[in-house]
Motif scaffolding. Structure first.
Motif, PDB file in Angstrom:
ATOM      1  N   ILE A   1       0.836  -1.202   0.000  1.00 33.52           N
ATOM      2  CA  ILE A   1       0.000   0.000   0.000  1.00 33.52           C
ATOM      3  C   ILE A   1       0.871   1.253   0.000  1.00 33.52           C
ATOM      4  O   ILE A   1       0.580   2.235  -0.687  1.00 33.52           O
ATOM      5  CB  ILE A   1      -0.945  -0.024   1.208  1.00 33.52           C
ATOM      6  N   SER A   2       1.941   1.239   0.777  1.00 29.45           N
ATOM      7  CA  SER A   2       2.839   2.387   0.834  1.00 29.45           C
ATOM      8  C   SER A   2       3.447   2.674  -0.529  1.00 29.45           C
ATOM      9  O   SER A   2       3.626   3.844  -0.915  1.00 29.45           O
ATOM     10  CB  SER A   2       3.940   2.135   1.866  1.00 29.45           C
ATOM     11  N   SER A   3       3.767   1.634  -1.297  1.00 26.97           N
ATOM     12  CA  SER A   3       4.343   1.843  -2.625  1.00 26.97           C
ATOM     13  C   SER A   3       3.320   2.444  -3.581  1.00 26.97           C
ATOM     14  O   SER A   3       3.672   3.231  -4.469  1.00 26.97           O
ATOM     15  CB  SER A   3       4.869   0.524  -3.181  1.00 26.97           C
ATOM     16  N   LEU A   4       2.045   2.099  -3.417  1.00 27.92           N
ATOM     17  CA  LEU A   4       0.999   2.624  -4.290  1.00 27.92           C
ATOM     18  C   LEU A   4       0.636   4.062  -3.963  1.00 27.92           C
ATOM     19  O   LEU A   4       0.067   4.777  -4.794  1.00 27.92           O
ATOM     20  CB  LEU A   4      -0.255   1.750  -4.184  1.00 27.92           C
TER      21      LEU A   4
ATOM     22  N   THR B   1      -4.538  -0.458  10.911  1.00 32.02           N
ATOM     23  CA  THR B   1      -3.592   0.410  10.215  1.00 32.02           C
ATOM     24  C   THR B   1      -3.619   0.159   8.712  1.00 32.02           C
ATOM     25  O   THR B   1      -3.447   1.089   7.913  1.00 32.02           O
ATOM     26  CB  THR B   1      -2.178   0.184  10.769  1.00 32.02           C
ATOM     27  N   ILE B   2      -3.813  -1.100   8.289  1.00 34.23           N
ATOM     28  CA  ILE B   2      -3.921  -1.401   6.861  1.00 34.23           C
ATOM     29  C   ILE B   2      -5.074  -0.618   6.250  1.00 34.23           C
ATOM     30  O   ILE B   2      -4.929   0.054   5.216  1.00 34.23           O
ATOM     31  CB  ILE B   2      -4.148  -2.910   6.635  1.00 34.23           C
ATOM     32  N   ILE B   3      -6.242  -0.699   6.868  1.00 30.15           N
ATOM     33  CA  ILE B   3      -7.429  -0.029   6.340  1.00 30.15           C
ATOM     34  C   ILE B   3      -7.217   1.476   6.318  1.00 30.15           C
ATOM     35  O   ILE B   3      -7.516   2.159   5.329  1.00 30.15           O
ATOM     36  CB  ILE B   3      -8.659  -0.402   7.187  1.00 30.15           C
ATOM     37  N   SER B   4      -6.685   1.998   7.412  1.00 30.70           N
ATOM     38  CA  SER B   4      -6.447   3.432   7.514  1.00 30.70           C
ATOM     39  C   SER B   4      -5.516   3.925   6.419  1.00 30.70           C
ATOM     40  O   SER B   4      -5.781   4.922   5.745  1.00 30.70           O
ATOM     41  CB  SER B   4      -5.900   3.737   8.905  1.00 30.70           C
ATOM     42  N   ASN B   5      -4.401   3.228   6.190  1.00 29.09           N
ATOM     43  CA  ASN B   5      -3.425   3.677   5.202  1.00 29.09           C
ATOM     44  C   ASN B   5      -3.880   3.398   3.777  1.00 29.09           C
ATOM     45  O   ASN B   5      -3.520   4.137   2.855  1.00 29.09           O
ATOM     46  CB  ASN B   5      -2.073   3.031   5.472  1.00 29.09           C
ATOM     47  N   ALA B   6      -4.665   2.345   3.566  1.00 23.34           N
ATOM     48  CA  ALA B   6      -5.215   2.109   2.239  1.00 23.34           C
ATOM     49  C   ALA B   6      -6.128   3.257   1.835  1.00 23.34           C
ATOM     50  O   ALA B   6      -6.066   3.755   0.702  1.00 23.34           O
ATOM     51  CB  ALA B   6      -5.978   0.788   2.209  1.00 23.34           C
ATOM     52  N   ASN B   7      -6.952   3.713   2.755  1.00 25.34           N
ATOM     53  CA  ASN B   7      -7.849   4.822   2.451  1.00 25.34           C
ATOM     54  C   ASN B   7      -7.083   6.126   2.288  1.00 25.34           C
ATOM     55  O   ASN B   7      -7.431   6.965   1.460  1.00 25.34           O
ATOM     56  CB  ASN B   7      -8.898   4.955   3.550  1.00 25.34           C
ATOM     57  N   ARG B   8      -6.062   6.292   3.079  1.00 27.70           N
ATOM     58  CA  ARG B   8      -5.251   7.503   2.951  1.00 27.70           C
ATOM     59  C   ARG B   8      -4.515   7.529   1.613  1.00 27.70           C
ATOM     60  O   ARG B   8      -4.318   8.598   1.020  1.00 27.70           O
ATOM     61  CB  ARG B   8      -4.243   7.558   4.107  1.00 27.70           C
ATOM     62  N   ALA B   9      -4.103   6.364   1.122  1.00 30.88           N
ATOM     63  CA  ALA B   9      -3.378   6.264  -0.144  1.00 30.88           C
ATOM     64  C   ALA B   9      -4.309   6.097  -1.338  1.00 30.88           C
ATOM     65  O   ALA B   9      -3.848   5.958  -2.468  1.00 30.88           O
ATOM     66  CB  ALA B   9      -2.406   5.087  -0.091  1.00 30.88           C
ATOM     67  N   ASN B  10      -5.627   6.096  -1.099  1.00 29.88           N
ATOM     68  CA  ASN B  10      -6.599   5.933  -2.183  1.00 29.88           C
ATOM     69  C   ASN B  10      -6.492   4.556  -2.828  1.00 29.88           C
ATOM     70  O   ASN B  10      -6.580   4.414  -4.047  1.00 29.88           O
ATOM     71  CB  ASN B  10      -6.429   7.027  -3.233  1.00 29.88           C
ATOM     72  N   VAL B  11      -6.288   3.534  -2.020  1.00 27.80           N
ATOM     73  CA  VAL B  11      -6.166   2.163  -2.506  1.00 27.80           C
ATOM     74  C   VAL B  11      -7.417   1.389  -2.090  1.00 27.80           C
ATOM     75  O   VAL B  11      -7.721   1.288  -0.899  1.00 27.80           O
ATOM     76  CB  VAL B  11      -4.915   1.473  -1.922  1.00 27.80           C
TER      77      VAL B  11
ATOM     78  N   VAL C   1       0.783   5.865   8.312  1.00 24.68           N
ATOM     79  CA  VAL C   1       0.369   6.407   9.603  1.00 24.68           C
ATOM     80  C   VAL C   1      -0.159   5.250  10.450  1.00 24.68           C
ATOM     81  O   VAL C   1      -1.179   4.652  10.120  1.00 24.68           O
ATOM     82  CB  VAL C   1      -0.706   7.492   9.435  1.00 24.68           C
ATOM     83  N   LEU C   2       0.536   4.935  11.521  1.00 28.20           N
ATOM     84  CA  LEU C   2       0.127   3.849  12.402  1.00 28.20           C
ATOM     85  C   LEU C   2      -1.007   4.312  13.299  1.00 28.20           C
ATOM     86  O   LEU C   2      -1.164   5.506  13.570  1.00 28.20           O
ATOM     87  CB  LEU C   2       1.313   3.366  13.226  1.00 28.20           C
ATOM     88  N   ASP C   3      -1.789   3.344  13.780  1.00 30.44           N
ATOM     89  CA  ASP C   3      -3.002   3.714  14.515  1.00 30.44           C
ATOM     90  C   ASP C   3      -2.708   4.536  15.756  1.00 30.44           C
ATOM     91  O   ASP C   3      -3.414   5.494  16.065  1.00 30.44           O
ATOM     92  CB  ASP C   3      -3.809   2.466  14.872  1.00 30.44           C
TER      93      ASP C   3
END
Length: 567
Positions: A273-276, A304-314, A456-458
């Motif tokens: 997710i971070s790479s995307l 944290t996965i869900i949070s960062n996926a949404n932040r990265a628009n994934v 961004v960690l929870d």
């Protein structure tokens, strides 16, 4: 000499009384997602709309959408239909009523000439799979490719075991992608093995031996004290002790193995997710898995996965590659729960009740409830605007719709009426004026008015919200320093040290268990001369100990040490 400034905050997040001490989580369970934030105060949502037959709807306008944040209707400030691919054409009325064509909107973002906004990135991720599931996942991934890649498609292929493996870096070369899928589909990995039935069988054996021991011991109490009866009692009690040890060993190993596999999967997904995140627009992650059980220890990382996926628009599309199951996950978990319940009832009225608290059994109940593979996979998909493909031996048919979502969707943006970016979770919902349509979009976000290159960690969210709001008044002494210790190979090596007096931290006391514990985080942001964040450093502290050592603990200091390699 290089110049850098530090903005450092120590956040005290003391667990509430109703929060389980073994989890030490500082967030509400419904605080599970973020939407990407563009600029300083704009929230951007990707929305996929389908009719009852599953066809993508392309003729909607701004007036058809209503956006609500925490129940308050928001004013949509921009709206467009994004279409990608060789057959993409500008939408009708591109300059009418705030609706722009894909090409016009991309040019407006400053992407003209680079074309990067037109790129659609897809990550195909193969989790640990059984041999049968690998075949099914490979076929589904090939079906997802469909008629091939468009000039705007980038696809990467990854595998997860106890580490992340790259079978094919992101590429537009369809032949390489297919080769990567073949490699991932033939990988040998340790599959997610469910031991629910094995543990249930061990628990049933323990219960039967416990009943036999009760009957034997009851008979001995009524006068049957001859040597044969005593010998029988001894044998029964020995068998019972052996059965309990076997059951406990199976449960403990199952818990440890699921934790290990859970961390491997969640960390690998975070990396992809971070790479995307570096690409603008909507991105897709397709996860092929036999099911993603989420133990309590992994819950925080899972959020944290869900949070960062949404932040990265994934958007995550989950595929249960196990296909049709002879015994559903709900049935398997239900049998285990029933066996555990019967065992506890027998223990409660037994002469051999060990007298142990029910917390251990309650924790086992909680783990069993999370063991349904659809639970984790379903949450990943639902909360990030994707969907779950399950209960089918031919997932490729349903998965083709994910490709349509990637190439045709609406983008809405709004400036929140609530301008207090406090790090709290805000629920977002999108409603349509036209009936009979289905909406896929994210469900909310954390109110953090800043962007960060790393995930961004929870536990970081509340601290980052305070840091992004400007200088926070110090409520107690904090000593901070950044040192320049350049090495030949690392000229920008900078250790960052924070010291916090332990007496400044609030401690929770459990008088019954005679223990103390505390839960707080240190977050440090390293900024350049233009105040742009170049590094984010953090650590979460879950400290506990015997109550009689609390005074000594308060007299010490808490040290935070992290190294950053700066430009």
């Amino acid at each position: 000499m290089f110049r850098t400034s530090l903005s450092i905050l120590v956040l005290l997040a003391v667990a509430a009384a109703g929060l389980p001490s073994h989890a030490q989580t500082t967030q509400n369970k419904d605080q599970q997602e973020e939407v990407v934030r563009v600029g300083s105060n704009e929230v951007v949502l990707d929305v996929v709309v389908r009719d009852k037959k599953g066809r993508v709807v392309k003729d909607l306008s701004t007036s058809d959408f209503e956006v609500y944040e925490d129940g308050v209707r928001q004013n949509v400030t921009s709206f467009r239909l994004v279409t990608r691919g060789a057959g993409a054409a500008p939408s009708d009325g591109g300059a009418k009523a705030g609706t722009t064509s894909a090409a016009a909107s991309l040019n407006a973002t400053g992407g003209a000439g680079r074309g990067v906004e037109r790129v659609g990135a897809v990550a195909l991720v193969f989790d640990r799979l059984s041999p049968e599931s690998r075949v099914r996942a490979r076929q589904a991934a090939l079906a997802y490719l469909g008629g091939g890649l468009t000039p705007e498609d980038l696809v990467g292929v990854f595998g997860i075991d106890l580490s992340l493996r790259v079978y094919q870096p992101f590429t537009n070369n369809e032949q390489l992608v297919r080769r990567g899928i073949e490699g991932a589909g033939s990988q040998n990995s340790a599959p997610n093995v469910s031991r629910a039935q094995e543990i249930a069988g061990a628990a049933q054996n323990t219960s039967q031996l416990q009943s036999a021991a009760d009957q034997t011991q009851s008979g001995a109490g009524q006068g049957s004290s001859d040597a044969q009866s005593m010998g029988g009692t001894g044998a029964t009690m020995m068998d019972l002790a052996a059965a309990e040890m076997t059951q406990r060993s199976l449960e403990t190993f199952d818990m440890l193995e699921r934790n290990q596999q859970g961390y491997a999967t969640t960390n690998a997904l975070l990396a992809v997710i971070s790479s995307l995140a570096r690409l603008p627009g909507r991105k897709t992650l397709v996860l092929f898995s036999d099911g993603m059980a989420i133990p309590s220890d992994v819950q925080s990382t899972f959020r944290t996965i869900i949070s960062n996926a949404n932040r990265a628009n994934v958007s995550i599309y989950s595929v249960d590659a196990a296909g049709l199951r002879a015994l559903s996950a709900d049935q398997a978990a239900g049998r285990s729960l029933s066996t555990l319940g019967r065992q506890r009832l027998r223990q409660a009225g037994s002469l051999n009740d060990p007298g142990t608290p029910m917390m251990r059994d309650l924790e086992r109940n909680e783990d069993l409830m999370r063991s349904n593979p659809d639970s984790g996979l379903g949450q990943l998909a639902e909360q990030t605007g994707g969907f779950l493909v399950s209960n089918t031996n031919d997932p490729g048919v349903r998965l083709r719709a994910a490709g349509e979502d990637m190439h045709t969707y609406y983008t809405l943006s709004y400036v929140p009426k609530n301008q207090n970016y406090d790090g709290r979770f805000r629920q977002v919902s999108v409603k349509l004026a036209r009936p009979g349509l289905e909406v896929q979009t994210r469900k909310g976000y954390y109110a953090i008015n800043a962007d960060y290159a790393s995930p961004v960690l929870d536990y970081e969210a509340p601290a980052l919200a305070l840091l992004s709001g400007g200088h926070a008044q110090d409520s107690f002494l904090v000593r901070t320093a950044a040192f320049s210790f350049p090495e030949a190979a690392k000229p920008g090596l900078v250790p960052v040290v924070v010291e916090v007096p332990a007496g400044s931290v609030s401690f929770n006391v459990d008088a019954e268990k005679k223990t103390y514990h505390t839960d707080f985080s240190v977050v440090a942001l390293v900024k350049d001369e233009s105040q742009r964040v170049v590094r984010k450093l953090s650590n979460r502290y879950l400290l506990s100990g015997p109550l009689d050592r609390l005074d000594a603990a308060k007299r010490g200091a808490i040290l935070f040490y992290r190294e950053a390699e700066l430009p």
